[in-house]
Design an enzyme around this catalytic site. Structure first.
Site, PDB file in Angstrom:
ATOM      1  CG  ASP A   6      35.760  81.366  29.972  1.00 27.79           C
ATOM      2  OD1 ASP A   6      35.240  82.501  29.938  1.00 27.79           O
ATOM      3  OD2 ASP A   6      35.798  80.666  30.992  1.00 27.79           O
TER       4      ASP A   6
ATOM      5  CE1 TYR B 140      36.172  78.514  39.112  1.00 26.44           C
ATOM      6  CE2 TYR B 140      35.727  80.699  38.244  1.00 26.44           C
ATOM      7  CZ  TYR B 140      35.376  79.640  39.060  1.00 26.44           C
ATOM      8  OH  TYR B 140      34.232  79.705  39.818  1.00 26.44           O
TER       9      TYR B 140
ATOM     10  CE  LYS C 130      35.056  87.671  35.713  1.00 27.66           C
ATOM     11  NZ  LYS C 130      34.862  87.674  37.148  1.00 27.66           N
TER      12      LYS C 130
HETATM   13  N1  HOZ Z   1      36.097  83.724  40.717  1.00 21.94           N
HETATM   14  C1  HOZ Z   1      36.112  85.147  40.745  1.00 21.94           C
HETATM   15  C2  HOZ Z   1      37.428  85.684  40.351  1.00 21.94           C
HETATM   16  N2  HOZ Z   1      38.101  85.047  39.303  1.00 21.94           N
HETATM   17  C3  HOZ Z   1      35.777  85.668  42.112  1.00 21.94           C
HETATM   18  C4  HOZ Z   1      34.417  86.198  42.145  1.00 21.94           C
HETATM   19  C5  HOZ Z   1      34.035  86.871  43.461  1.00 21.94           C
HETATM   20  O1  HOZ Z   1      34.467  86.429  44.525  1.00 21.94           O
HETATM   21  O2  HOZ Z   1      33.297  87.823  43.407  1.00 21.94           O
END
Ligand code: HOZ
Length: 427
Positions: free
Chosen positions: A238, A143, A266
């Protein structure tokens, strides 16, 4: 009696689609009511019913120092007093760029954005502009945020809801995205042989964290580097999730491989919205205003967010930081594995740096197909039992977990004890 979490969930769903601003938060795959959090401090979070949890989500990665770290909070407070956003360059952004380039040797230049999605989206546009090619390669289950061309066989929320490709992405966009099996050297070689000279970039989570935690082999990663170099394809790591999380130089430091571009997010924002992409100077110089590839943002390099990021990066650069972090993760992973084995439960855990994966499977998965073969129903029961016992894991069998510097040995031991009690009840 209805809990405050339930009340809030009902209310939220009236005006927010699914009651959440990011799909995995909705608890749909695990069932039940999402916890509406109102406070977080150190390794702990509190929900709307004042229930306390030991937190292994860590805001999905950023909270590496623990929540509301005093130095980060102070930096935010001080920066805010000088103004929240200028839409003009600041000295602090230069400090941040210099620090990132110093900490991550593959970065010769870097640009700050406001999220991981922006970072990956921009890095791909840049790779296309640099090479003059359209095709990109990604891997099944990885992802890279929610830009159109990346929502093809993707992980995270898309996997959680069993719909790995998104609606609203025109076939004309998706056709430029070639999707390969993660960790399969044969598929990679085949693809490059057939279309190598058309491929602008390969984007990879060098350790995947959005289909649970999955590590590629070192040979595979070296092969990928070699093929990209041979075909003039831009290699994008990534590291939004893994950067400064699995070790001081991310996965690239662990494998000793230099990508052409890296995307970050992050941890580098310390809990505030910061993303970044950077790498080879000759590629980065193609971005506007130096080059023709456009990328911009009103809040890019936000003075408050960058202040939080700088203080976080300085703290994680202290000697010994990653040794302690990895020791805590190892304690958790080893403890859970030992408990499951002793109780005869089909379960295995894996971890690297401050990141871990939990799998209701016989062995640690090496690709998407193996992840999908794990027992999701048992994960869901485990998740709820642990939540009830005050241990907050990601509400999805397809997300990695995170340990912070604020987790103590006693915290981890209490989580292992709770898991052991649950494993024992399954036998
Ligand atoms: N896509 C995020 C985890 N891989 C989730 C982000 C969120 O819901 O804060």
């Amino acid at each position: 009696m209805t809990s405050r979490n339930e009340e809030l969930f009902v209310r939220a769903q009236r005006t927010i689609p699914g009651g959440v601003n990011s799909p995995v938060r909705a608890f749909r795959s695990v069932g039940g009511t999402p916890r509406f959090l109102k406070k977080a401090l150190g390794a702990r979070v509190w929900d709307a019913d004042n229930k306390e949890y030991l937190d292994y989500v860590g805001s999905w990665g950023p909270a590496i120092l623990g929540h509301a770290d005093p130095l980060v909070v102070e930096a935010v407070r001080e920066a805010a007093l000088d103004g929240l956003s200028f839409g003009a360059p600041t000295e602090r952004e230069i400090e941040m760029a210099e620090l990132l380039c110093q900490l991550l040797p593959s970065l010769e230049m870097v640009r700050l954005v406001s999220s991981g999605t922006e970072a990956t989206m921009s890095a791909i546009r840049l790779a296309r502009g640099f090479t003059g090619r359209d095709a990109i390669v990604k891997f099944e289950g990885c992802y890279h945020g929610h830009a159109d061309s990346l929502l093809v066989k993707a992980g995270s929320g898309l996997l959680t809801f069993g719909n790995p490709s998104s609606g609203g992405v025109p076939e004309d966009f998706a056709k430029h995205t070639l999707v390969l099996d993660y960790n399969s050297p044969e598929k990679l070689e085949e693809c490059f042989k057939a279309r190598g000279h058309e491929i602008a970039c390969v984007i990879i989570e060098p350790i995947a964290g959005n289909m649970n935690l999955v590590r590629p082999s070192a040979e595979y990663m070296h092969l990928l580097r070699r093929l990209c170099t041979e075909y003039g394809t831009v290699l994008i790591y990534d590291e939004v999730m893994t950067g400064f999380r699995v070790g001081p130089q991310g996965v690239q430091g662990l494998y000793g491989i230099t990508p052409d571009l890296t995307t970050l997010g992050k941890v580098i924002g310390g809990g505030m919205p910061v993303g970044a992409f950077g790498g080879r100077r000759d590629i980065m110089e193609k971005i506007a205003p130096l080059g023709t590839v456009y990328q911009a943002g009103t809040l890019s390099g936000s003075p408050v967010a960058v202040a939080a990021g700088l203080v976080s990066l300085r703290q994680i650069s202290r000697p010994g930081f990653y040794d302690t972090l990895a020791a805590r993760t190892t304690q958790l992973v080893d403890g859970l594995n030992a408990a499951a084995q002793a109780r005869g439960v089909r379960f295995v855990a894996d971890g690297v740096g401050g990141m871990f994966g939990l799998y209701f499977a016989d062995q640690v998965p090496a690709n998407y197909a193996e992840v999908m073969a794990s027992d999701r129903e048992t994960f869901n029961r485990f998740f709820h039992a642990m939540l009830d016992a005050g241990h907050y894991f990601a509400p999805s069998a397809f997300e990695a977990g995170f340990v912070s510097a604020a987790h103590t040995e006693a915290d981890i031991a209490s989580t292992i004890a709770a898991a052991d009690a649950w494993f024992a009840a399954q036998a």
